[in-house]
Motif scaffolding. Sequence first.
Motif, PDB file in Angstrom:
ATOM      1  N   LEU A 166      56.051  21.362  11.968  1.00  0.00           N
ATOM      2  CA  LEU A 166      56.200  22.796  11.820  1.00  0.00           C
ATOM      3  C   LEU A 166      57.640  23.163  11.479  1.00  0.00           C
ATOM      4  N   THR A 167      57.795  24.212  10.706  1.00  0.00           N
ATOM      5  CA  THR A 167      59.114  24.775  10.451  1.00  0.00           C
ATOM      6  C   THR A 167      59.057  26.262  10.763  1.00  0.00           C
ATOM      7  N   SER A 168      60.213  26.887  10.889  1.00  0.00           N
ATOM      8  CA  SER A 168      60.261  28.303  11.223  1.00  0.00           C
ATOM      9  C   SER A 168      59.690  29.167  10.107  1.00  0.00           C
ATOM     10  N   ASN A 169      59.550  28.612   8.893  1.00  0.00           N
ATOM     11  CA  ASN A 169      59.048  29.377   7.759  1.00  0.00           C
ATOM     12  C   ASN A 169      57.538  29.283   7.582  1.00  0.00           C
ATOM     13  N   ASP A 170      56.861  28.482   8.381  1.00  0.00           N
ATOM     14  CA  ASP A 170      55.420  28.324   8.254  1.00  0.00           C
ATOM     15  C   ASP A 170      54.701  29.597   8.672  1.00  0.00           C
ATOM     16  N   ARG A 214      55.041  28.859  16.658  1.00  0.00           N
ATOM     17  CA  ARG A 214      56.146  28.567  17.565  1.00  0.00           C
ATOM     18  C   ARG A 214      55.841  27.366  18.456  1.00  0.00           C
ATOM     19  N   HIS A 215      56.770  26.428  18.487  1.00  0.00           N
ATOM     20  CA  HIS A 215      56.655  25.274  19.387  1.00  0.00           C
ATOM     21  C   HIS A 215      56.910  25.681  20.829  1.00  0.00           C
ATOM     22  N   GLY A 216      56.529  24.818  21.737  1.00  0.00           N
ATOM     23  CA  GLY A 216      56.981  24.958  23.118  1.00  0.00           C
ATOM     24  C   GLY A 216      55.875  25.104  24.144  1.00  0.00           C
ATOM     25  N   GLY A 217      54.811  25.802  23.811  1.00  0.00           N
ATOM     26  CA  GLY A 217      53.718  25.974  24.766  1.00  0.00           C
ATOM     27  C   GLY A 217      52.485  25.219  24.320  1.00  0.00           C
ATOM     28  N   LEU A 218      51.360  25.560  24.944  1.00  0.00           N
ATOM     29  CA  LEU A 218      50.110  24.934  24.533  1.00  0.00           C
ATOM     30  C   LEU A 218      49.686  25.463  23.172  1.00  0.00           C
ATOM     31  N   PRO A 219      49.140  24.617  22.318  1.00  0.00           N
ATOM     32  CA  PRO A 219      48.657  25.092  21.017  1.00  0.00           C
ATOM     33  C   PRO A 219      47.433  25.983  21.189  1.00  0.00           C
ATOM     34  N   PHE A 256      49.649  35.860  16.441  1.00  0.00           N
ATOM     35  CA  PHE A 256      49.670  34.851  17.503  1.00  0.00           C
ATOM     36  C   PHE A 256      50.772  33.817  17.260  1.00  0.00           C
ATOM     37  N   ALA A 257      51.004  33.481  15.988  1.00  0.00           N
ATOM     38  CA  ALA A 257      51.989  32.438  15.670  1.00  0.00           C
ATOM     39  C   ALA A 257      53.408  32.839  16.037  1.00  0.00           C
ATOM     40  N   ALA A 258      53.654  34.126  16.225  1.00  0.00           N
ATOM     41  CA  ALA A 258      54.985  34.562  16.646  1.00  0.00           C
ATOM     42  C   ALA A 258      55.330  34.040  18.035  1.00  0.00           C
ATOM     43  N   GLU A 259      54.305  33.748  18.827  1.00  0.00           N
ATOM     44  CA  GLU A 259      54.533  33.292  20.199  1.00  0.00           C
ATOM     45  C   GLU A 259      53.868  31.961  20.525  1.00  0.00           C
ATOM     46  N   HIS A 260      53.007  31.461  19.635  1.00  0.00           N
ATOM     47  CA  HIS A 260      52.233  30.252  19.923  1.00  0.00           C
ATOM     48  C   HIS A 260      52.154  29.362  18.691  1.00  0.00           C
ATOM     49  N   GLU A 261      51.929  28.090  18.930  1.00  0.00           N
ATOM     50  CA  GLU A 261      51.581  27.200  17.830  1.00  0.00           C
ATOM     51  C   GLU A 261      50.103  27.398  17.520  1.00  0.00           C
ATOM     52  N   CYS A 311      41.993  37.509  29.746  1.00  0.00           N
ATOM     53  CA  CYS A 311      43.283  36.914  30.075  1.00  0.00           C
ATOM     54  C   CYS A 311      44.324  37.330  29.049  1.00  0.00           C
ATOM     55  N   ARG A 312      45.552  37.210  29.454  1.00  0.00           N
ATOM     56  CA  ARG A 312      46.687  37.474  28.570  1.00  0.00           C
ATOM     57  C   ARG A 312      47.427  36.181  28.372  1.00  0.00           C
ATOM     58  N   PHE A 313      47.741  35.862  27.118  1.00  0.00           N
ATOM     59  CA  PHE A 313      48.476  34.638  26.829  1.00  0.00           C
ATOM     60  C   PHE A 313      49.962  34.863  27.095  1.00  0.00           C
ATOM     61  N   HIS A 314      50.588  33.839  27.694  1.00  0.00           N
ATOM     62  CA  HIS A 314      52.028  33.909  27.968  1.00  0.00           C
ATOM     63  C   HIS A 314      52.707  32.724  27.304  1.00  0.00           C
TER      64      HIS A 314
END
Length: 223
Positions: A2-6, A30-35, A57-62, A220-223
Amino acid sequence: MLTSNDTHESARTQFVQIGDVRFAYRRFGRHGGLPLLFLNYFAANMDDWDPNVTNGFAAEHEVILLDNAGVGGSTGETPPVVAAMTKSCVDFCRALDLKRLDVVGFSLGGMIAQQLAFEYPDMIRRMILLGTGPRGGEGMTFNELSLDELKDPAALIMKSFFTPSENSQAAGRAYLKRLRLRAADRDPPVSMKSADAQHGVSVLRRRRAPFADRVQLSVCRFH
């Protein structure tokens, strides 16, 4: 990688071979959490997701978009039962070493998501179910839908997802316009053979008894 431009519009289509099936998929966000795995509706491929939704969703999640077996850019046969579709999805996740994830399931994709949570509870943390229902639920058929209507996908979408009101039709036209924002590396359309297999799923789903053990669902709300 992944890149920031995807984005939905630019993420390249990738493939993974599992046995005789080559699965097509895209990853961005975005990397870092669960896909967050997206499972789509009847006769829909990766390009049929609304970019407003996936990019949001991609702004906060992969985000991972998937063509299940036989659908769009994936090879193989589309199975006519949800359990087999679910097994294909699990095989895909294991091939990408996705041990735990969140899921968005729309219509038929929601049936697969429920089956995933029921059979593989350790794999699914949270899920969002859209326009779907449980096995054995009332109205779980596509009896009013003819496969001939797939010859005009835009008309089918307008009929299925939007009401005849002026505001709803305007929203539908805007949605169809967004679906064309991805100009390059587009997904092949869903074949009539694959759509026919998916069409038969709802009939079986209605006739079979509900789950003996209900999957516990909550908003539920995704975090």
